[in-house]
Design a protein around this motif. Structure first.
Motif, PDB file in Angstrom:
ATOM      1  N   CYS A 139      -0.771   4.050 -10.779  1.00  0.00           N
ATOM      2  CA  CYS A 139      -1.561   2.949  -9.072  1.00  0.00           C
ATOM      3  C   CYS A 139      -3.057   3.565  -9.905  1.00  0.00           C
ATOM      4  CB  CYS A 139      -0.956   3.252  -8.456  1.00  0.00           C
ATOM      5  SG  CYS A 139       0.439   2.506  -8.314  1.00  0.00           S
TER       6      CYS A 139
ATOM      7  N   PHE B 181      -6.085  13.193  -9.873  1.00  0.00           N
ATOM      8  CA  PHE B 181      -5.610  11.516  -9.342  1.00  0.00           C
ATOM      9  C   PHE B 181      -4.675  11.435 -10.578  1.00  0.00           C
ATOM     10  CE2 PHE B 181      -8.735   9.318  -9.879  1.00  0.00           C
ATOM     11  CZ  PHE B 181      -9.389   8.598 -10.507  1.00  0.00           C
ATOM     12  N   GLY B 182      -3.531  11.285 -10.357  1.00  0.00           N
ATOM     13  CA  GLY B 182      -2.723  10.451 -11.640  1.00  0.00           C
ATOM     14  C   GLY B 182      -1.731   9.214 -10.882  1.00  0.00           C
TER      15      GLY B 182
ATOM     16  N   PHE C 294       3.014  13.436 -11.130  1.00  0.00           N
ATOM     17  CA  PHE C 294       1.725  13.367 -10.660  1.00  0.00           C
ATOM     18  C   PHE C 294       2.023  13.298  -9.731  1.00  0.00           C
ATOM     19  CE2 PHE C 294       0.991   9.677  -8.159  1.00  0.00           C
ATOM     20  CZ  PHE C 294       2.403   8.932  -7.630  1.00  0.00           C
ATOM     21  N   LYS C 295       2.799  13.662  -8.652  1.00  0.00           N
ATOM     22  CA  LYS C 295       2.567  14.462  -7.467  1.00  0.00           C
ATOM     23  C   LYS C 295       3.933  14.421  -6.964  1.00  0.00           C
ATOM     24  CE  LYS C 295       2.554  11.179  -3.947  1.00  0.00           C
ATOM     25  NZ  LYS C 295       2.261  10.274  -3.249  1.00  0.00           N
TER      26      LYS C 295
ATOM     27  N   GLU D  71       3.883   6.751  -3.358  1.00  0.00           N
ATOM     28  CA  GLU D  71       5.632   6.963  -3.916  1.00  0.00           C
ATOM     29  C   GLU D  71       5.525   8.010  -2.827  1.00  0.00           C
ATOM     30  OE1 GLU D  71       5.571   7.519  -8.367  1.00  0.00           O
ATOM     31  OE2 GLU D  71       4.817   5.388  -8.078  1.00  0.00           O
TER      32      GLU D  71
ATOM     33  N   ASN E 137      -8.590  16.788  -1.495  1.00  0.00           N
ATOM     34  CA  ASN E 137      -8.102  18.170  -1.575  1.00  0.00           C
ATOM     35  C   ASN E 137      -8.246  17.980  -3.613  1.00  0.00           C
ATOM     36  OD1 ASN E 137      -6.914  19.133   0.205  1.00  0.00           O
ATOM     37  ND2 ASN E 137      -4.689  17.606   0.037  1.00  0.00           N
TER      38      ASN E 137
ATOM     39  N   ARG F 158      -4.136  22.960  -7.313  1.00  0.00           N
ATOM     40  CA  ARG F 158      -3.993  22.542  -6.143  1.00  0.00           C
ATOM     41  C   ARG F 158      -4.851  22.936  -4.661  1.00  0.00           C
ATOM     42  NH1 ARG F 158      -3.039  16.839  -7.667  1.00  0.00           N
ATOM     43  NH2 ARG F 158      -1.402  16.340  -8.981  1.00  0.00           N
TER      44      ARG F 158
ATOM     45  N   PHE G  21      -7.122  13.378   1.516  1.00  0.00           N
ATOM     46  CA  PHE G  21      -7.937  12.521  -0.053  1.00  0.00           C
ATOM     47  C   PHE G  21      -8.835  13.668  -0.364  1.00  0.00           C
ATOM     48  CE2 PHE G  21      -5.347   9.445  -2.556  1.00  0.00           C
ATOM     49  CZ  PHE G  21      -4.501   9.884  -1.115  1.00  0.00           C
TER      50      PHE G  21
ATOM     51  N   PHE H 130       1.054  -1.225  -0.302  1.00  0.00           N
ATOM     52  CA  PHE H 130       0.396  -0.033   0.264  1.00  0.00           C
ATOM     53  C   PHE H 130       0.408   1.151  -0.163  1.00  0.00           C
ATOM     54  CE2 PHE H 130      -1.894  -3.313   2.138  1.00  0.00           C
ATOM     55  CZ  PHE H 130      -3.627  -3.567   1.569  1.00  0.00           C
ATOM     56  N   LEU H 131       3.054   1.338  -0.277  1.00  0.00           N
ATOM     57  CA  LEU H 131       3.070   2.275   0.158  1.00  0.00           C
ATOM     58  C   LEU H 131       2.513   3.413  -0.674  1.00  0.00           C
ATOM     59  CD1 LEU H 131       5.098   3.228  -2.456  1.00  0.00           C
ATOM     60  CD2 LEU H 131       6.161   0.354  -1.432  1.00  0.00           C
TER      61      LEU H 131
ATOM     62  N   LYS I 132      -6.156  -4.349  -1.806  1.00  0.00           N
ATOM     63  CA  LYS I 132      -5.756  -3.236  -2.800  1.00  0.00           C
ATOM     64  C   LYS I 132      -6.397  -2.790  -3.911  1.00  0.00           C
ATOM     65  CE  LYS I 132      -2.248  -1.317  -4.441  1.00  0.00           C
ATOM     66  NZ  LYS I 132      -0.764  -1.224  -4.404  1.00  0.00           N
TER      67      LYS I 132
END
Ligand code: UDX
Length: 437
Positions: free
Chosen positions: A264, A260-261, A326-327, A152, A255, A416, A253, A149-150, A208
């Motif tokens: 995953c 999202f990108g 992407f973040k 990045e 925001n 953002r 979550f 579940f990590l 997952k």
């Protein structure tokens, strides 16, 4: 314990280093010679905070090695499968080529009583299929599923202190021999309080994709609210603060922004829909199509808002995009909404410059036609409009007076919602946020 980690990308390289940090003897295996050469020299082949320091620390102990030789698995008792499952070209389904290739290459080296641990995100049913292959090769070996579940940008901490472990085993039983083995692998985080759940194989696989679908839905929910806020003249950031105070909802979550990108969430929800269709349960996930559509609409909305910001025409406008990853805290540009918006603006006639602290090399490989500038001052200088699309700290902390002095026009779009509109407007800027009046 002696551990092999197959696949040394964003997931596997971090997993290998963290397992060595937990005290195990680890070999990381990958087919990419460049990647193995970098990792062997204790250099991270991608940007992940803390990874390079960790690689240096554990390699000094002699407990971490890297190789392209799959035969190295014969020396280990546990083998983690950490290869990617990208979206298939032209389809929603997951491309299983790398998982299948890794397992096929590993099987001839499998020793009796060893355990193969799947960590990659896979369509439900994969573990059952691979488990049969393992059993045919070595009747005393087992395959279990232990999803990862990590996040990045937080990958090292998320691996060393995860919020839960999920072990999927054939019979879903605590008495399955692999459970004790995995408990021994993760004994440090477990003794520090990380809970662990034992499930059957399909449940573990589904945990997952269900988690990622929920996160994607949460983001698209608030982005749908942003659309309404824009129509009604309300402020989505205050709305998120207010609904987030309800413990059942929570502020994380929520925001709103350009959506999202990454490698995953987008491909996982699509692969999940594709798999549900194969299982005859497609109706259960039709809402994810809407989640995907809301997310993609954000990107078009930013292009339209930028056009408005530039007095109705993008032609020849010099636009600087802050952020390509992407973040923040990542150099990953896979399905990056920031880059996708930059490319759309360029296609519509704008002259786009993209800057990012870490992701420019990856961005230039993905979109060679865009102009990239590492130095923030140079990237901003002479611009007609600024778009903050990836919220790196250095962009959050920009001073409107300093930035304004080098621009042609003081116009900014905060994709953002991390800047203070009052501060920027007071400094003379035309300011647009997403989901805000
Ligand atoms: C995600 C899951 O969080 C992780 O558990 C899983 O293992 C892999 O997928 P990751 O892709 O690294 O992790 O990033 P995440 O932090 O989830 O962010 C995903 C995307 O959502 C980013 O583009 C981010 O900018 C965006 N996002 C996140 C929002 O737009 N709004 C939010 O409130 C949160």
């Amino acid at each position: 314990m002696r551990i092999s980690v197959i696949g040394c990308g964003y997931l596997g390289a971090v997993h290998a280093a963290c397992m060595a940090k937990l005290g195990h003897d680890v070999v990381g295996i990958d087919v990419d010679e460049m990647k193995i050469a970098e990792l062997s020299a204790a250099r991270a082949p991608f940007y992940e905070p803390g990874l390079e320091e960790l690689l240096m620390e554990v390699q000094k102990t002699g407990r971490l090695k890297f190789t392209t030789d799959m035969g190295a698995v014969a020396e280990s008792e546990i083998h983690f499968i950490c290869v990617g499952t990208p979206q298939k070209k032209g389809e929603n389904a997951a491309d299983m080529t790398y998982v299948d290739a890794a397992v096929t290459a590993m099987l001839p080296h499998l020793q009796p009583h060893s355990v193969v641990v799947g960590k990659s995100t896979v369509p439900v049913g994969t573990a059952g299929r691979l488990s049969d292959l393992v059993a045919q090769q070595q009747s005393s070996a087992h395959l279990v599923w232990n999803p990862e579940f990590l996040r990045e940008g937080h990958a090292v901490a998320d691996t060393l202190q995860p919020d839960r472990f999920v072990y999927g085993v054939f019979d879903g039983s605590e008495d399955h021999p692999a459970v004790a083995l995995l408990d021994a692998v993760y004994s440090k985080p477990i003794s520090a309080g990380t809970p662990r759940l034992v499930t059957d194989l399909p449940t573990a696989e589904l945990v997952k994709v269900a988690a990622n679908s929920f996160l994607a839905t949460k983001i698209s929910f608030i982005n749908a609210m942003a659309e309404l806020c824009e129509a009604a003249g309300a402020d989505v950031t205050r709305l998120a603060d207010a609904i987030g105070m309800d413990d059942r909802i929570g502020r994380k979550f929520l925001n709103a922004g350009i959506g999202f990108g990454g490698g995953c969430l987008p491909k996982d929800i699509r692969a999940f829909m594709a798999r549900a269709g194969e299982l005859g349960a497609d109706q259960a996930l039709t809402f994810l199509r809407e989640v995907d559509a809301i997310n993609m609409r954000r990107r078009s909305r930013v292009v339209e808002l930028t056009r408005e910001l530039c007095d109705g025409s993008l032609l020849g406008r010099r636009i600087t995009v802050l952020g390509a990853a992407f973040k923040p805290e990542s150099d990953d540009v896979r399905d990056s909404p920031a880059l996708s918006i930059a490319a759309q603006l360029q296609l519509q006639g704008a002259v786009v410059t993209v800057t990012d602290p870490k992701a420019l090399a990856n961005a230039a490989r993905r979109f060679p036609e865009l102009h990239y500038e590492r130095q923030l001052d140079a990237a901003i200088s002479g611009a007609d409009a600024l778009l903050l699309l990836t919220e790196w700290n250095e962009y959050r902390e920009l001073d409107p007076h300093d930035v304004g002095s080098v621009m042609v026009s003081q116009r900014i779009l905060d994709g953002r919602n991390v800047l203070d509109p009052e501060k920027w407007r007071a400094a003379g800027w035309t300011f647009r946020g997403l989901g805000r009046a």
